[in-house]
Scaffold this motif. Structure first.
Motif, PDB file in Angstrom:
ATOM      1  N   LYS A 180     -80.873-112.772  -9.404  1.00 26.95           N
ATOM      2  CA  LYS A 180     -80.278-111.432  -9.309  1.00 26.95           C
ATOM      3  C   LYS A 180     -79.810-110.949 -10.677  1.00 26.95           C
ATOM      4  O   LYS A 180     -79.989-109.770 -11.033  1.00 26.95           O
ATOM      5  CB  LYS A 180     -79.115-111.445  -8.320  1.00 26.95           C
ATOM      6  N   GLU A 181     -79.193-111.846 -11.457  1.00 27.73           N
ATOM      7  CA  GLU A 181     -78.763-111.495 -12.818  1.00 27.73           C
ATOM      8  C   GLU A 181     -79.966-111.068 -13.663  1.00 27.73           C
ATOM      9  O   GLU A 181     -79.929-110.059 -14.375  1.00 27.73           O
ATOM     10  CB  GLU A 181     -78.091-112.700 -13.488  1.00 27.73           C
ATOM     11  N   TYR A 182     -81.008-111.864 -13.576  1.00 26.40           N
ATOM     12  CA  TYR A 182     -82.224-111.612 -14.351  1.00 26.40           C
ATOM     13  C   TYR A 182     -82.847-110.274 -13.952  1.00 26.40           C
ATOM     14  O   TYR A 182     -83.247-109.468 -14.802  1.00 26.40           O
ATOM     15  CB  TYR A 182     -83.201-112.764 -14.112  1.00 26.40           C
ATOM     16  N   LEU A 183     -82.904-110.030 -12.651  1.00 32.64           N
ATOM     17  CA  LEU A 183     -83.476-108.780 -12.160  1.00 32.64           C
ATOM     18  C   LEU A 183     -82.652-107.586 -12.623  1.00 32.64           C
ATOM     19  O   LEU A 183     -83.214-106.562 -13.043  1.00 32.64           O
ATOM     20  CB  LEU A 183     -83.548-108.816 -10.630  1.00 32.64           C
ATOM     21  N   ASN A 184     -81.337-107.699 -12.567  1.00 32.41           N
ATOM     22  CA  ASN A 184     -80.467-106.605 -13.032  1.00 32.41           C
ATOM     23  C   ASN A 184     -80.696-106.328 -14.514  1.00 32.41           C
ATOM     24  O   ASN A 184     -80.707-105.164 -14.953  1.00 32.41           O
ATOM     25  CB  ASN A 184     -78.994-106.951 -12.789  1.00 32.41           C
ATOM     26  N   LEU A 185     -80.868-107.395 -15.280  1.00 33.38           N
ATOM     27  CA  LEU A 185     -81.125-107.242 -16.713  1.00 33.38           C
ATOM     28  C   LEU A 185     -82.413-106.456 -16.948  1.00 33.38           C
ATOM     29  O   LEU A 185     -82.450-105.537 -17.774  1.00 33.38           O
ATOM     30  CB  LEU A 185     -81.226-108.623 -17.365  1.00 33.38           C
ATOM     31  N   LEU A 186     -83.470-106.809 -16.230  1.00 31.76           N
ATOM     32  CA  LEU A 186     -84.758-106.121 -16.396  1.00 31.76           C
ATOM     33  C   LEU A 186     -84.673-104.675 -15.927  1.00 31.76           C
ATOM     34  O   LEU A 186     -85.207-103.764 -16.581  1.00 31.76           O
ATOM     35  CB  LEU A 186     -85.843-106.864 -15.616  1.00 31.76           C
ATOM     36  N   GLU A 187     -84.002-104.457 -14.793  1.00 33.27           N
ATOM     37  CA  GLU A 187     -83.889-103.093 -14.262  1.00 33.27           C
ATOM     38  C   GLU A 187     -83.085-102.196 -15.203  1.00 33.27           C
ATOM     39  O   GLU A 187     -83.429-101.022 -15.399  1.00 33.27           O
ATOM     40  CB  GLU A 187     -83.222-103.128 -12.885  1.00 33.27           C
ATOM     41  N   ASP A 188     -82.029-102.755 -15.790  1.00 31.21           N
ATOM     42  CA  ASP A 188     -81.174-101.958 -16.677  1.00 31.21           C
ATOM     43  C   ASP A 188     -81.866-101.609 -17.991  1.00 31.21           C
ATOM     44  O   ASP A 188     -81.463-100.650 -18.668  1.00 31.21           O
ATOM     45  CB  ASP A 188     -79.874-102.716 -16.986  1.00 31.21           C
ATOM     46  N   ASN A 189     -82.885-102.394 -18.335  1.00 31.59           N
ATOM     47  CA  ASN A 189     -83.505-102.205 -19.651  1.00 31.59           C
ATOM     48  C   ASN A 189     -84.997-101.867 -19.590  1.00 31.59           C
ATOM     49  O   ASN A 189     -85.672-101.878 -20.619  1.00 31.59           O
ATOM     50  CB  ASN A 189     -83.316-103.471 -20.493  1.00 31.59           C
TER      51      ASN A 189
END
Length: 321
Positions: free
Chosen positions: A225-234
């Motif tokens: 989830k952390e990784y996905l949020n990072l990709l979505e935010d950037n």
């Protein structure tokens, strides 16, 4: 049901029924003989079903065991009905494809001979060497593949020597701490610099950590989830980069967020020319949804569009045609 299997079931059922009739109606055999023969027939049926025919339906054999004659007839009838229903609805064919596809996915990575030899060598040391050599092997573990390291160390956790277990557990803990430390450092660096290169390093580190085998199921879900949020935010910083979108799809598949997967697939089709990876990830989505008919349809679509298929995926695509 295969013909040979049907014949075996039928023969055993007839024999069991005959001895039951002989005992209950004609009293031609002793009770002890009935019991012994009945148990033998049920055991043969059970062994054939589980070992030879790979029957995984878990038929209630205890019914056959405690009901001589009638029980065997019941089991055989149920088995025939289940097989008939599965065949009529295409379940057998789809299940065979599922098993084959799963095995193919496990074999698409190229074999690294040195890696395999290193793994076998370390495994043998941990299994057969004295405790002092086992500890030395753990300390000197220098393989560059983190997944191999973790596998070896988890094997060491099962050792009989408490000291070996301690060494292995400590080393695994150090690996986790190293990942955590590096992630923290890179995140702080990115906050200060906002550089794309640093963001790429964070993405690569997340990839490595998630696939290392260090994380338990609960922790893995958190980091996904952390990784996905990072990709979505950037994602905007990468201008809808094809590889980044594929990574996002892969994470969403692991998190069973299939609606998001379909949305991302749509973005790939809208922004990029047809590529094999797009269709293959679409196959993976339907595969995880257990919609094997759609998996097959997509494989046919790939052939129709004459998209170049990487050699290592040829076997998977051909099977689903």
């Amino acid at each position: 049901m295969r013909v040979f299997e049907f014949i075996i079931y039928l023969i055993l059922t007839i024999l069991d029924t005959m001895i039951s009739i002989n005992y209950f109606f004609f009293r031609n055999i002793a009770f002890s003989t009935l019991v012994v023969l009945h148990i033998v027939f049920v055991c043969i049926l059970f062994i054939l079903s589980k070992k030879v025919f790979k029957d995984s339906k878990a038929l209630p054999f205890y019914i056959a065991l405690f009901l001589p004659g009638i029980g065997m007839i019941f089991i055989t009838t149920i088995n025939i009905m289940l097989e008939s229903y599965a065949k009529k609805n295409g379940l057998i064919k789809e299940y065979e494809k599922y098993v084959h596809y799963k095995n193919e996915l496990e074999n698409i990575k190229k074999i690294n001979i040195n890696k395999e030899l290193n793994l076998l060598s370390m495994y043998d040391k941990l299994k057969y060497s004295p405790s002092s050599e086992k500890k030395e092997a753990i300390i000197e573990l220098i393989d560059n593949d983190m997944e191999i390291k973790v596998y070896i160390l988890r094997t060491a956790l099962l050792d009989e020597d408490p000291e070996v277990v301690h060494y292995a557990a400590s080393t695994l803990n150090l690996f986790e701490q190293e990942y955590e430390r590096n992630l923290f450092i890179l995140k702080q660096k990115y906050i200060q610099s906002n550089e794309v290169n640093t963001l790429v390093e964070i993405i690569e580190l997340y990839d490595s950590y998630i696939n290392s085998g260090l994380l338990d199921d609960e922790s893995l879900k958190i980091y996904l989830k952390e990784y996905l949020n990072l990709l979505e935010d950037n994602i905007d910083r990468f201008n809808d980069n094809y590889e980044i979108l594929l990574k996002m799809i892969d994470i969403n598949i692991k998190l069973s967020k299939f609606d998001d997967c379909f949305y991302l697939i749509k973005r790939l089709f809208e922004n990029f020319s047809p590529k094999f990876e797009t269709y293959f990830y679409l196959m993976k989505i339907y595969y995880n949804l257990k919609n094997y008919k759609m998996v097959s349809n997509i494989a046919k679509k790939i052939r129709e569009l004459e998209i170049k298929i990487p050699e290592k995926y040829e076997g998977i695509i051909n099977y689903w045609l």
